[in-house]
Design a protein around this motif. Structure first.
Motif, PDB file in Angstrom:
ATOM      1  N   TYR A  94       0.837  -1.199   0.000  1.00  9.64           N
ATOM      2  CA  TYR A  94       0.000   0.000   0.000  1.00  9.64           C
ATOM      3  C   TYR A  94       0.868   1.243   0.000  1.00  9.64           C
ATOM      4  O   TYR A  94       1.752   1.399   0.858  1.00  9.64           O
ATOM      5  CB  TYR A  94      -0.903   0.023   1.226  1.00  9.64           C
ATOM      6  CG  TYR A  94      -1.910  -1.090   1.288  1.00  9.64           C
ATOM      7  CD1 TYR A  94      -1.616  -2.268   1.966  1.00  9.64           C
ATOM      8  CD2 TYR A  94      -3.166  -0.970   0.683  1.00  9.64           C
ATOM      9  CE1 TYR A  94      -2.544  -3.305   2.040  1.00  9.64           C
ATOM     10  CE2 TYR A  94      -4.093  -1.991   0.748  1.00  9.64           C
ATOM     11  CZ  TYR A  94      -3.774  -3.152   1.424  1.00  9.64           C
ATOM     12  OH  TYR A  94      -4.693  -4.167   1.491  1.00  9.64           O
ATOM     13  N   CYS A  95       0.607   2.126  -0.920  1.00  7.47           N
ATOM     14  CA  CYS A  95       1.278   3.419  -0.978  1.00  7.47           C
ATOM     15  C   CYS A  95       0.523   4.412  -0.091  1.00  7.47           C
ATOM     16  O   CYS A  95      -0.713   4.332   0.026  1.00  7.47           O
ATOM     17  CB  CYS A  95       1.280   3.903  -2.425  1.00  7.47           C
ATOM     18  SG  CYS A  95       1.872   5.575  -2.680  1.00  7.47           S
ATOM     19  N   TYR A  96       1.259   5.347   0.504  1.00  5.55           N
ATOM     20  CA  TYR A  96       0.586   6.399   1.263  1.00  5.55           C
ATOM     21  C   TYR A  96       1.254   7.743   1.020  1.00  5.55           C
ATOM     22  O   TYR A  96       2.404   7.822   0.601  1.00  5.55           O
ATOM     23  CB  TYR A  96       0.525   6.073   2.761  1.00  5.55           C
ATOM     24  CG  TYR A  96       1.816   6.272   3.518  1.00  5.55           C
ATOM     25  CD1 TYR A  96       2.742   5.252   3.626  1.00  5.55           C
ATOM     26  CD2 TYR A  96       2.093   7.492   4.146  1.00  5.55           C
ATOM     27  CE1 TYR A  96       3.919   5.430   4.324  1.00  5.55           C
ATOM     28  CE2 TYR A  96       3.267   7.672   4.846  1.00  5.55           C
ATOM     29  CZ  TYR A  96       4.185   6.631   4.944  1.00  5.55           C
ATOM     30  OH  TYR A  96       5.350   6.811   5.639  1.00  5.55           O
ATOM     31  N   HIS A  97       0.514   8.784   1.330  1.00 11.81           N
ATOM     32  CA  HIS A  97       0.980  10.156   1.198  1.00 11.81           C
ATOM     33  C   HIS A  97       0.460  10.943   2.396  1.00 11.81           C
ATOM     34  O   HIS A  97      -0.715  10.832   2.753  1.00 11.81           O
ATOM     35  CB  HIS A  97       0.456  10.767  -0.098  1.00 11.81           C
ATOM     36  CG  HIS A  97       0.788  12.210  -0.289  1.00 11.81           C
ATOM     37  ND1 HIS A  97       0.152  13.230   0.380  1.00 11.81           N
ATOM     38  CD2 HIS A  97       1.707  12.820  -1.089  1.00 11.81           C
ATOM     39  CE1 HIS A  97       0.663  14.390   0.011  1.00 11.81           C
ATOM     40  NE2 HIS A  97       1.602  14.167  -0.870  1.00 11.81           N
ATOM     41  N   GLN A  98       1.339  11.727   2.999  1.00  8.51           N
ATOM     42  CA  GLN A  98       0.933  12.550   4.131  1.00  8.51           C
ATOM     43  C   GLN A  98       1.501  13.943   3.970  1.00  8.51           C
ATOM     44  O   GLN A  98       2.730  14.122   3.932  1.00  8.51           O
ATOM     45  CB  GLN A  98       1.379  11.932   5.455  1.00  8.51           C
ATOM     46  CG  GLN A  98       0.840  12.663   6.668  1.00  8.51           C
ATOM     47  CD  GLN A  98       1.009  11.868   7.946  1.00  8.51           C
ATOM     48  OE1 GLN A  98       1.665  10.831   7.961  1.00  8.51           O
ATOM     49  NE2 GLN A  98       0.393  12.329   9.025  1.00  8.51           N
ATOM     50  N   ASN A  99       0.616  14.928   3.880  1.00 12.49           N
ATOM     51  CA  ASN A  99       1.063  16.314   3.810  1.00 12.49           C
ATOM     52  C   ASN A  99       1.611  16.759   5.158  1.00 12.49           C
ATOM     53  O   ASN A  99       1.132  16.327   6.217  1.00 12.49           O
ATOM     54  CB  ASN A  99      -0.093  17.230   3.411  1.00 12.49           C
ATOM     55  CG  ASN A  99      -0.452  17.128   1.952  1.00 12.49           C
ATOM     56  OD1 ASN A  99       0.415  16.994   1.090  1.00 12.49           O
ATOM     57  ND2 ASN A  99      -1.734  17.206   1.651  1.00 12.49           N
ATOM     58  N   TRP A 100       2.586  17.634   5.135  1.00 12.64           N
ATOM     59  CA  TRP A 100       3.138  18.208   6.371  1.00 12.64           C
ATOM     60  C   TRP A 100       2.020  18.926   7.133  1.00 12.64           C
ATOM     61  O   TRP A 100       1.238  19.685   6.533  1.00 12.64           O
ATOM     62  CB  TRP A 100       4.254  19.189   6.044  1.00 12.64           C
ATOM     63  CG  TRP A 100       4.895  19.763   7.258  1.00 12.64           C
ATOM     64  CD1 TRP A 100       5.860  19.192   8.025  1.00 12.64           C
ATOM     65  CD2 TRP A 100       4.611  21.035   7.858  1.00 12.64           C
ATOM     66  NE1 TRP A 100       6.192  20.030   9.061  1.00 12.64           N
ATOM     67  CE2 TRP A 100       5.448  21.167   8.991  1.00 12.64           C
ATOM     68  CE3 TRP A 100       3.737  22.074   7.534  1.00 12.64           C
ATOM     69  CZ2 TRP A 100       5.441  22.295   9.790  1.00 12.64           C
ATOM     70  CZ3 TRP A 100       3.723  23.196   8.341  1.00 12.64           C
ATOM     71  CH2 TRP A 100       4.573  23.300   9.462  1.00 12.64           C
ATOM     72  N   GLY A 101       1.933  18.648   8.440  1.00 12.20           N
ATOM     73  CA  GLY A 101       0.918  19.283   9.258  1.00 12.20           C
ATOM     74  C   GLY A 101      -0.433  18.577   9.246  1.00 12.20           C
ATOM     75  O   GLY A 101      -1.357  19.005   9.937  1.00 12.20           O
ATOM     76  N   GLN A 102      -0.539  17.519   8.473  1.00  8.72           N
ATOM     77  CA  GLN A 102      -1.800  16.771   8.376  1.00  8.72           C
ATOM     78  C   GLN A 102      -1.741  15.581   9.330  1.00  8.72           C
ATOM     79  O   GLN A 102      -0.751  14.857   9.358  1.00  8.72           O
ATOM     80  CB  GLN A 102      -1.979  16.300   6.935  1.00  8.72           C
ATOM     81  CG  GLN A 102      -3.289  15.623   6.638  1.00  8.72           C
ATOM     82  CD  GLN A 102      -3.437  15.398   5.141  1.00  8.72           C
ATOM     83  OE1 GLN A 102      -3.772  16.309   4.378  1.00  8.72           O
ATOM     84  NE2 GLN A 102      -3.159  14.181   4.699  1.00  8.72           N
ATOM     85  N   ALA A 103      -2.807  15.348  10.060  1.00  7.81           N
ATOM     86  CA  ALA A 103      -2.790  14.292  11.074  1.00  7.81           C
ATOM     87  C   ALA A 103      -3.013  12.909  10.491  1.00  7.81           C
ATOM     88  O   ALA A 103      -2.801  11.908  11.181  1.00  7.81           O
ATOM     89  CB  ALA A 103      -3.850  14.590  12.129  1.00  7.81           C
ATOM     90  N   TYR A 104      -3.435  12.823   9.244  1.00  7.92           N
ATOM     91  CA  TYR A 104      -3.742  11.525   8.663  1.00  7.92           C
ATOM     92  C   TYR A 104      -3.018  11.377   7.342  1.00  7.92           C
ATOM     93  O   TYR A 104      -2.517  12.339   6.759  1.00  7.92           O
ATOM     94  CB  TYR A 104      -5.255  11.390   8.452  1.00  7.92           C
ATOM     95  CG  TYR A 104      -5.807  12.388   7.463  1.00  7.92           C
ATOM     96  CD1 TYR A 104      -6.223  13.649   7.881  1.00  7.92           C
ATOM     97  CD2 TYR A 104      -5.877  12.096   6.109  1.00  7.92           C
ATOM     98  CE1 TYR A 104      -6.692  14.580   6.978  1.00  7.92           C
ATOM     99  CE2 TYR A 104      -6.349  13.024   5.191  1.00  7.92           C
ATOM    100  CZ  TYR A 104      -6.759  14.266   5.635  1.00  7.92           C
ATOM    101  OH  TYR A 104      -7.208  15.200   4.726  1.00  7.92           O
TER     102      TYR A 104
END
Length: 117
Positions: A94-104
């Motif tokens: 599974y690939c994921y992406h998390q923006n800076w400052g985002q909790a999820y």
């Protein structure tokens, strides 16, 4: 929200190689982290690797020295080069992406990798 499209999974023999790709689109900020987790049948999901937008990679212990994560920020795409594959690497990745400052994190739909002779 960020949409993720994974590709590159499949069947490979032990000792072989595969390259996974994951392209992100949508509400992306310049500072972010992208990476991969995997889950085998009957096992918990585990970290494979992640990489920051600045290019710093991190790996799970089970893949160090065999897998390499990289990214192309211009294409919002992350890659996972998997070498010396073992049957224990068989899992849905599974690939994921998390923006800076985002909790999820946002997740892709998963791609099957099967290592078998």
């Amino acid at each position: 929200q960020v949409q993720l499209v994974e590709s590159g999974g499949g069947l490979v023999q032990p000792g072989g190689s595969l390259r996974l790709s994951c392209a992100a689109s949508g509400s992306i900020v310049s500072i972010n982290t992208m990476g991969w987790h995997r889950q085998a049948p009957g096992k918990e999901r585990e970290l494979v690797a992640f990489i920051t937008s600045g290019g710093s990679p991190n790996y799970g212990n089970s893949v160090k020295g065999r897998f390499t994560i990289s990214r192309d920020n211009a294409k919002n795409t992350v890659y996972l080069q998997m070498n010396s594959l073992k049957p224990d690497d068989t899992a849905v990745y599974y690939c994921y992406h998390q923006n800076w400052g985002q909790a999820y994190a946002d997740w892709g739909q998963g791609t099957q990798v099967t290592v078998s002779s």
